[in-house]
Scaffold this active site. Structure first.
Site, PDB file in Angstrom:
ATOM      1  N   ARG A   1       0.821  -1.209   0.000  1.00 17.29           N
ATOM      2  CA  ARG A   1       0.000   0.000   0.000  1.00 17.29           C
ATOM      3  C   ARG A   1       0.858   1.262   0.000  1.00 17.29           C
ATOM      4  O   ARG A   1       0.457   2.278  -0.579  1.00 17.29           O
ATOM      5  CB  ARG A   1      -0.962  -0.010   1.188  1.00 17.29           C
TER       6      ARG A   1
ATOM      7  N   LYS B   1     -19.885 -18.138   1.586  1.00 14.65           N
ATOM      8  CA  LYS B   1     -21.311 -18.023   1.885  1.00 14.65           C
ATOM      9  C   LYS B   1     -22.056 -17.095   0.930  1.00 14.65           C
ATOM     10  O   LYS B   1     -21.586 -16.008   0.606  1.00 14.65           O
ATOM     11  CB  LYS B   1     -21.504 -17.510   3.322  1.00 14.65           C
TER      12      LYS B   1
ATOM     13  N   GLY C   1      -9.617  -9.548  -0.532  1.00 16.98           N
ATOM     14  CA  GLY C   1      -8.442 -10.117   0.105  1.00 16.98           C
ATOM     15  C   GLY C   1      -8.130 -11.548  -0.310  1.00 16.98           C
ATOM     16  O   GLY C   1      -7.004 -11.874  -0.692  1.00 16.98           O
TER      17      GLY C   1
ATOM     18  N   GLY D   1     -13.448  -4.030   1.257  1.00 18.63           N
ATOM     19  CA  GLY D   1     -14.852  -3.648   1.404  1.00 18.63           C
ATOM     20  C   GLY D   1     -15.325  -2.659   0.362  1.00 18.63           C
ATOM     21  O   GLY D   1     -16.450  -2.755  -0.137  1.00 18.63           O
TER      22      GLY D   1
END
Length: 398
Positions: free
Chosen positions: A38, A198, A355, A378
């Site tokens: 980053r 999921k 990720g 996110g």
């Protein structure tokens, strides 16, 4: 996201105090940064502002502190950033008030200063107007280069954009341009690969994608829920059986939108989840009652690769198997390598994020061969879900 925002090309930087929001929330062990990815990504924006005579004032968060906490200080990260930039990076013990103002007053054109963790103040995450004002008075303009925090309407990621002239940094610009090419104005046909454990965590994502793409590959544990919904026995596999109606609704929505749903046609099955566990390929009509589906099978991989061959644009979020353990990484690695080869041959625009996805592509040795890899987590997921991102929306000219 249409490119209706200002960039550094539009900013007069010389002699200006530039509040630059960056993501330097990097892994630190024993006071040392262990992964500079980053930091490497934000370096071009920092250096461009400095080289154009701006006074670079870095705003960032680290961790989830409940208040000032030496363990969550940005000081060691500022030191690591100085090594990446090969330039001095000054540090201030606070991000507002006299401490910050005094440190900024000492800056010469082209200097770089890192302010302390914005989350040491409760006003940051609350986007408190008083805290926004305290930050805003430290700068002449605001540059947002933290796409990974753009889904949060915090003081330093969104609030300041209403108080100062706002611009996108180069990392932000690259990210939005890449995502725009992937879903908003893509070269068709477009295929999406969505995996992970999921369905419940990706309902919004799937609902949005079926209206945007021409084909949707569903893999990972979430595929078991779709197979179960269609009456297929999945043995002891991870499966959210209560979400069968949701899976059927998504399939129906896809049909209405003329989006092909591509589910596994065979599976790699084991009887316990462990490294190098004995694994066998089964057709979907013969999954053992006590077996666990842990990866797509070879015929499914061939089907995914054929779909990639038909596509001009690929968007990928989530592995198609339990890639963390061998041999259940085989399906993800094979599909990733195939997509990378198509990209290198200039036949595919490939954008991936999340990720686990980035980890899987690194494991396959092909992360550098994709058109664009998002590390945003996110924010990348919410963008794929079709949700507006506050830190991007505030950059649009009012």
């Amino acid at each position: 996201m249409k490119k209706s925002f200002l960039t550094l090309d539009d900013a007069d930087l010389k002699g200006k105090r530039v509040l630059l929001r960056v993501d330097i929330n990097v892994p630190v062990d024993a006071g040392k940064v262990t992964d500079t990815t980053r930091l490497d990504r934000i370096a071009p924006t920092i250096l461009e502002i400095a080289d154009k005579g701006g006074k670079v004032i870095l705003l960032a968060h680290f961790g989830r502190p409940k208040g000032p906490d030496p363990k969550e200080s940005l000081r060691p990260i500022a030191a690591a950033l100085a090594e990446v930039l090969k330039r001095p990076v000054a540090f201030a013990e606070d991000c507002i008030g006299e401490v910050a103002a005094s440190a900024i007053a000492k800056l010469q054109d082209g200097d770089i200063l890192c302010l302390e963790n914005t989350r040491f103040h409760k006003g940051e995450e609350k986007n408190d107007p008083a805290f926004v004002d305290e930050l805003a008075k430290l700068g002449d303009l605001w540059v947002n280069d933290a796409f990974s925090a753009a889904h949060r309407a915090h003081a330093s990621t969104e609030g300041i954009g209403h108080k100062l002239p706002a611009y996108a940094g180069r990392t932000m610009q690259l990210e939005i341009d890449a995502l725009n090419k992937a879903l908003e104005a893509p070269k068709r046909p477009v295929i999406a690969i969505v995996g992970g454990a999921k369905v419940s965590s990706k309902i919004d994502l799937l609902e949005n994608l079926v209206t945007k793409v021409d084909a949707l590959v569903i893999g990972g544990g979430m595929a078991n829920t779709f197979l179960h919904a269609q009456g297929i026995n999945v043995g002891k596999s991870l499966c959210e059986k209560d979400l069968a109606p949701t899976a059927l609704r998504i399939i129906a929505k896809a049909e209405a939108a003329n989006c092909a749903i591509i589910l596994p046609v065979d599976a790699t099955v084991a009887y316990h989840f462990a490294p190098n566990a004995p694994a066998f390929a089964y057709g979907l009509d013969s999954i053992p009652a006590d077996g666990m589906i842990l990866d797509v099978g070879p015929r499914s991989v061939a089907r995914i690769n054929a779909a990639i061959d038909d596509a001009s644009t690929l968007v990928w979020n989530g592995p198609v198997g339990a890639f963390e353990l061998h041999p259940f990484d085989a399906g993800t690695v094979a599909a990733a390598q195939h997509a990378a080869a198509r990209t290198k041959a200039h036949k595919l625009v490939s954008v991936a994020g999340g990720g686990d996805t980035v980890a899987a592509l690194n494991q396959a040795g092909v992360a550098g061969d994709f058109t664009y890899i998002s590390t945003a987590g996110g924010a990348f997921l919410e963008w794929m879900e079709g949700k507006p991102l506050p830190g991007v929306e505030v950059l649009r000219p009012q």
